[in-house]
Write a protein that holds these residues in place. Structure first.
Motif, PDB file in Angstrom:
ATOM      1  N   ASP A   1      41.035  35.605  24.592  1.00 54.30           N
ATOM      2  CA  ASP A   1      42.419  36.029  24.351  1.00 54.30           C
ATOM      3  C   ASP A   1      43.371  35.728  25.512  1.00 54.30           C
ATOM      4  O   ASP A   1      44.494  35.252  25.299  1.00 54.30           O
TER       5      ASP A   1
ATOM      6  N   GLU B   1      36.936  35.983  34.258  1.00 58.17           N
ATOM      7  CA  GLU B   1      36.825  37.386  33.807  1.00 58.17           C
ATOM      8  C   GLU B   1      37.250  38.294  34.952  1.00 58.17           C
ATOM      9  O   GLU B   1      36.499  39.201  35.346  1.00 58.17           O
TER      10      GLU B   1
ATOM     11  N   HIS C   1      37.235  42.173  35.594  1.00 55.62           N
ATOM     12  CA  HIS C   1      36.010  42.877  35.990  1.00 55.62           C
ATOM     13  C   HIS C   1      35.761  42.795  37.496  1.00 55.62           C
ATOM     14  O   HIS C   1      34.687  43.199  37.971  1.00 55.62           O
TER      15      HIS C   1
ATOM     16  N   GLU D   1      39.860  46.599  35.478  1.00 51.70           N
ATOM     17  CA  GLU D   1      40.469  47.018  34.199  1.00 51.70           C
ATOM     18  C   GLU D   1      40.237  48.503  33.906  1.00 51.70           C
ATOM     19  O   GLU D   1      40.912  49.078  33.071  1.00 51.70           O
TER      20      GLU D   1
HETATM   21  C1  BGC Z   1      37.182  40.987  28.574  1.00 50.64           C
HETATM   22  C2  BGC Z   1      37.919  39.665  28.633  1.00 50.64           C
HETATM   23  C3  BGC Z   1      39.263  39.809  27.953  1.00 50.64           C
HETATM   24  C4  BGC Z   1      40.042  40.975  28.519  1.00 50.64           C
HETATM   25  C5  BGC Z   1      41.346  41.206  27.808  1.00 50.64           C
HETATM   26  C6  BGC Z   1      38.048  42.071  29.154  1.00 50.64           C
HETATM   27  O1  BGC Z   1      37.375  43.297  29.085  1.00 50.64           O
HETATM   28  O2  BGC Z   1      35.959  40.924  29.300  1.00 50.64           O
HETATM   29  O3  BGC Z   1      37.156  38.641  28.041  1.00 50.64           O
HETATM   30  O4  BGC Z   1      39.990  38.618  28.107  1.00 50.64           O
HETATM   31  O5  BGC Z   1      39.273  42.161  28.437  1.00 50.64           O
HETATM   32  O6  BGC Z   1      41.165  41.513  26.467  1.00 50.64           O
END
Ligand code: BGC
Length: 252
Positions: free
Chosen positions: A105, A150, A153, A162
């Motif tokens: 995404d 990624e 993370h 995140e």
């Molecule tokens: C995922 C990613 C993603 C992002 C935003 C993360 O937790 O690991 O792949 O792009 O969230 O949705």
């Protein structure tokens, strides 16, 4: 050329037909809440409903919030674990009646911003971060994407970035913009130290409210920080754009 773009998120699945030459939506986007649990077949059913809503059968670009390689899902931070190993492009194509390109995404949103939005004509190192259920990342060098980074993370104070600074965390913890901006700024400074970017683009749901947090952000070398221009439509547009190669070349 018009192709369908669909953006699969942690809370909603949205789609619209896209003019992939201009990067504009040709109809109002249609949204259905993401099924909970977000099992592959339930999500694929919703994808089919979105294509049916637009009476569309044909090449489709679809985003997914995970690592995606050659149509296969390799991670599942904010979706059901049973996605890992699923051949998503095969699964979705049976529901939309045409070939499907599945892409991370944030990568899709980044492509849309680089071609049509805040990153247009930007050389050097550009980092797009999407703020939503998680934090997504897309990194470009002279317009060229390094896929499946990624960096949501990345560990900050021992925790996934995140889990400290996404839009969902701000909402769930009812944080003030100032308090949340401190967390997010710490993360930006870490990204700055690791990649020395020339530009940060901030996308995802929070980009609509950029005026509330941009004034609180400042990196050490004062990297330019701008909001995404396509906001919540970037994923749909980028996915459709990336599906262009699936369309048959025009006759003659
Ligand atoms: C995922 C990613 C993603 C992002 C935003 C993360 O937790 O690991 O792949 O792009 O969230 O949705």
């Amino acid at each position: 050329m018009t192709l369908l773009g669909i953006d699969i998120g942690g809370t909603g699945i949205k789609g619209a037909p896209v003019d992939v030459e201009t990067g504009t939506l040709l109809a109002e986007r249609f949204r259905i809440p993401t099924p909970q649990p977000s099992l592959p077949n339930s999500v694929a059913d919703v994808v089919g409903q979105i294509a049916a809503h637009f009476d569309y059968r044909g090449p489709t670009g679809i985003t997914f919030p995970a690592i995606v390689k050659k149509g296969v899902i390799f991670s599942a931070a904010n979706v059901d674990e049973s996605w890992i190993g699923t051949h998503a492009s095969d699964l979705f194509s049976t529901h939309v009646g045409g070939p499907v390109e599945v892409v991370n995404d944030a990568d899709a949103a980044g492509i849309a911003e680089m071609r049509f939005g805040a990153g247009r004509d930007r050389d050097g190192v550009v980092i797009l971060l999407t703020l939503g259920t998680g934090i997504g990342s897309a990194i470009f060098l002279n317009g060229q994407l390094l896929p499946n980074t990624e960096f949501g993370h990345l560990k900050i104070r021992g925790k996934d970035a995140e889990k400290r600074a996404s839009e969902k965390v701000r909402e769930d913890k009812d944080m003030t913009w100032r308090a949340w901006s401190k967390h997010f700024n710490e993360y930006l400074c870490e990204m700055e130290a690791l990649f020395s970017p020339d530009l940060f683009i901030i996308g995802g749901g929070a980009s609509k409210k950029a005026a509330k947090f941009l004034p609180h952000l400042k990196t050490k070398t004062e990297v330019l920080i701008v909001p995404a221009q396509m906001q919540n439509e970037a994923g749909i547009i980028g996915a459709a754009y990336l599906a262009k190669h699936l369309a048959a070349p025009p006759a003659g």
